[in-house]
Design an enzyme around this catalytic site. Structure first.
Site, PDB file in Angstrom:
ATOM      1  N   SER A  46      10.082  62.002 102.170  1.00  0.00           N
ATOM      2  CA  SER A  46       8.626  62.090 102.020  1.00  0.00           C
ATOM      3  C   SER A  46       7.910  60.813 101.620  1.00  0.00           C
ATOM      4  O   SER A  46       6.685  60.761 101.674  1.00  0.00           O
ATOM      5  CB  SER A  46       8.269  63.172 101.008  1.00  0.00           C
ATOM      6  OG  SER A  46       8.283  64.406 101.655  1.00  0.00           O
ATOM      7  N   LYS A 103       0.200  60.993  94.241  1.00  0.00           N
ATOM      8  CA  LYS A 103       0.303  62.203  95.053  1.00  0.00           C
ATOM      9  C   LYS A 103      -0.090  63.378  94.162  1.00  0.00           C
ATOM     10  O   LYS A 103       0.223  63.376  92.959  1.00  0.00           O
ATOM     11  CB  LYS A 103       1.760  62.300  95.515  1.00  0.00           C
ATOM     12  CG  LYS A 103       2.110  63.411  96.475  1.00  0.00           C
ATOM     13  CD  LYS A 103       3.602  63.263  96.881  1.00  0.00           C
ATOM     14  CE  LYS A 103       4.062  64.319  97.844  1.00  0.00           C
ATOM     15  NZ  LYS A 103       5.479  64.119  98.263  1.00  0.00           N
ATOM     16  N   SER A 158       6.029  64.195 103.195  1.00  0.00           N
ATOM     17  CA  SER A 158       4.894  64.934 102.659  1.00  0.00           C
ATOM     18  C   SER A 158       3.895  64.066 101.898  1.00  0.00           C
ATOM     19  O   SER A 158       2.778  64.514 101.646  1.00  0.00           O
ATOM     20  CB  SER A 158       5.391  66.037 101.717  1.00  0.00           C
ATOM     21  OG  SER A 158       6.071  65.463 100.617  1.00  0.00           O
TER      22      SER A 158
HETATM   23  N1  GLN Z   1      10.265  66.469 105.492  1.00  0.00           N
HETATM   24  C1  GLN Z   1      11.214  66.854 104.498  1.00  0.00           C
HETATM   25  C2  GLN Z   1      11.038  68.315 104.175  1.00  0.00           C
HETATM   26  O1  GLN Z   1      10.215  68.907 104.753  1.00  0.00           O
HETATM   27  C3  GLN Z   1      11.085  66.009 103.280  1.00  0.00           C
HETATM   28  C4  GLN Z   1      10.130  66.505 102.264  1.00  0.00           C
HETATM   29  C5  GLN Z   1      10.119  65.696 100.999  1.00  0.00           C
HETATM   30  O2  GLN Z   1      10.813  64.678 100.874  1.00  0.00           O
HETATM   31  N2  GLN Z   1       9.379  66.176 100.034  1.00  0.00           N
HETATM   32  O3  GLN Z   1      11.710  68.867 103.362  1.00  0.00           O
END
Ligand code: GLN
Length: 456
Positions: free
Chosen positions: A163, A64, A139
């Site tokens: 994420s 990532k 994400s």
């Molecule tokens: N969807 C969650 C958020 O927006 C998780 C994001 C993540 O784990 N980086 O915070």
């Protein structure tokens, strides 16, 4: 789908070249932000020459783009870090490289990992591997998609509130969010320091386990890392499994619930005891998460000031204008929203009402998890209330987007391991994942349980 062992029989240069060819054929998904092609081919030649050896010698992977890695910029999918060349590599990347793995590129994400659809990337949305009209999830959307498209057998992600698990479920691959502290976060762009974790996507639970075991362990540059428990763990098979009742309500897509019930039936057939359990605090998970996490974000993102890193606003008159304009131009809307929420909940007069209350509620949630783990070896439920939604469907409504995190944020707040495993599809062919949550340091046990349920 490709597995790590499939790379035993081809040369490293061939493996990297094949991966790069597949990237070129999959451009329409927009899963990758950059390639580390030159460095990858050099390392591959060194593997083939016998200069680099190890458990993953010649196996290509993707990270990532919030991992610092050599060979391409680290942008965190933001404009403020556009063209930022990392001066060092993340410990996770270093450990994989020490075993001969070869990073071929950097995957798209929601900018700074804020989001659950990869629509918040400053460089365009990543499309779902199964249906291009739908989101990849997020994400870590890009990492999930490159794994699902068989470009690489594994890809790294970060999971702060879902994420890794949610995009894994949206694209039909395995995703691991480990126990908090399992893998060093040194060299990874910080989001929320009390829940940030490093994990992986893979096509089988055994491959995921192998990758996690290589990355796990103490790193003196991240004081939260635990001594390696992956190898040391006693692998007693999980016996009693609880289905989280709060996650199986009518609000959850019926086909998603059906896949979870089928998975539970399979576990019963295999001899496990499966019972319904209650975790009442879980319904406050999203509320706690969206106070605590923005608070930590507002602090962690303060360093991006237009001076020390990345993009700097031009033609400014004052220092305040330099900060303001650089941050305004460099962050996406969702980053700014979280910085504002975080600053608000930490501000004097509101700290007690929001931040402190949320932390107290978090303790109650942890207590509930601990009480269940006295009786149950693992808990299961859906990963997300719906399969992958359409691109644009939730984008204009942040609250709707936040509510979609309802099933993943609690394990993050509690610091317990949680994995997402493929559990079939909907009638439209969209993948559905089942989430398996365990007590701290039971990561390898959860993966072994998942592996026992995989069809060969
Ligand atoms: N969807 C969650 C958020 O927006 C998780 C994001 C993540 O784990 N980086 O915070």
């Amino acid at each position: 789908m490709v597995k790590i062992s499939d790379y035993n029989d081809i040369s490293a240069v061939e493996a990297v070249q094949q991966a790069l060819d597949k990237v070129a054929a999959s451009e329409s998904y927009h899963a990758l932000l950059s390639l580390t092609k030159e460095r990858a081919l050099e390392r591959a030649a060194a593997v083939d020459a016998g200069e680099i050896t190890g458990k993953l010698a010649g196996v290509p992977f993707v990270v990532k783009d919030n991992f610092l890695a050599f060979g391409a910029p680290t942008t965190a999918a933001s404009k403020i870090l556009e063209n930022f060349q990392a001066p060092l590599q993340a410990t996770a990347v270093e450990r994989l490289e020490a075993e001969g793995a070869i990073c071929i590129g950097k995957a798209n994400l929601d900018a700074f990992a804020h989001g659950g659809s990869t629509e918040n990337s400053a460089y365009g949305v990543t499309k779902n591997a199964i249906d291009q009209t739908r989101v990849a999830g997020g994400s870590s959307g890009g990492s999930a998609v490159v794994t699902a498209l068989d470009i690489v057998p594994f890809a790294l992600g970060t999971d702060t509130g879902g994420s890794i698990r949610q995009p894994a479920s949206f694209n039909g691959v395995v995703g691991v969010k480990p126990t908090y502290g399992t893998v060093s976060r040194y060299g990874v762009v910080a989001m929320a320091s009390s829940t940030d974790t490093i994990g992986t996507f893979a096509t089988t639970a055994d491959d995921a386990s192998l990758v996690m075991a290589i990355m796990a362990g103490k790193d003196e540059r991240d004081m939260t890392t635990l001594p390696d428990f992956f190898g040391a763990e006693v692998l007693k098979p999980a016996q009693k499994i609880g289905i989280i009742r709060e996650f199986m309500s009518d609000d959850v897509d019926e086909e998603v619930r059906d896949r979870v019930i089928e998975y539970a039936e399979k576990l019963k057939t295999a001899g496990h005891i499966v019972e319904e359990v209650n975790l009442p605090m879980i319904k406050y998970g999203v509320g706690m998460y969206y106070i605590i996490v923005p608070a930590e974000i507002s602090s962690n993102l303060a360093r991006y000031d237009g001076i020390r890193y990345g993009v700097r606003a031009q033609n400014v008159q004052t220092l305040a204008e330099l900060y303001g304009r650089s941050r305004d131009e460099g962050f996406v809307t969702e980053n700014k929203r979280r910085i504002m929420i975080g600053s608000y909940v930490l501000s004097s007069g509101y700290f007690d009402a929001y931040y402190q209350q949320a932390q107290k509620a978090r303790t109650l949630l942890i207590n509930e998890f601990n009480a269940l783990f006295e009786t149950y070896d693992a808990l299961i439920g859906p990963v997300s209330p719906t399969p992958a939604f359409r691109i644009g469907e939730n984008a204009e409504d942040p609250v709707k987007m936040y509510l979609a995190d309802i099933m993943t944020v609690s394990a993050s707040l509690a610091g317990v391991p949680a994995i997402s495993v493929p559990a079939g599809t909907t009638s439209d062919g969209l993948p559905v994942g089942v989430q398996i949550i365990g007590q701290q340091k039971s990561d390898a046990q959860l993966l072994a349980l998942a592996s026992s349920q995989e069809e060969n």
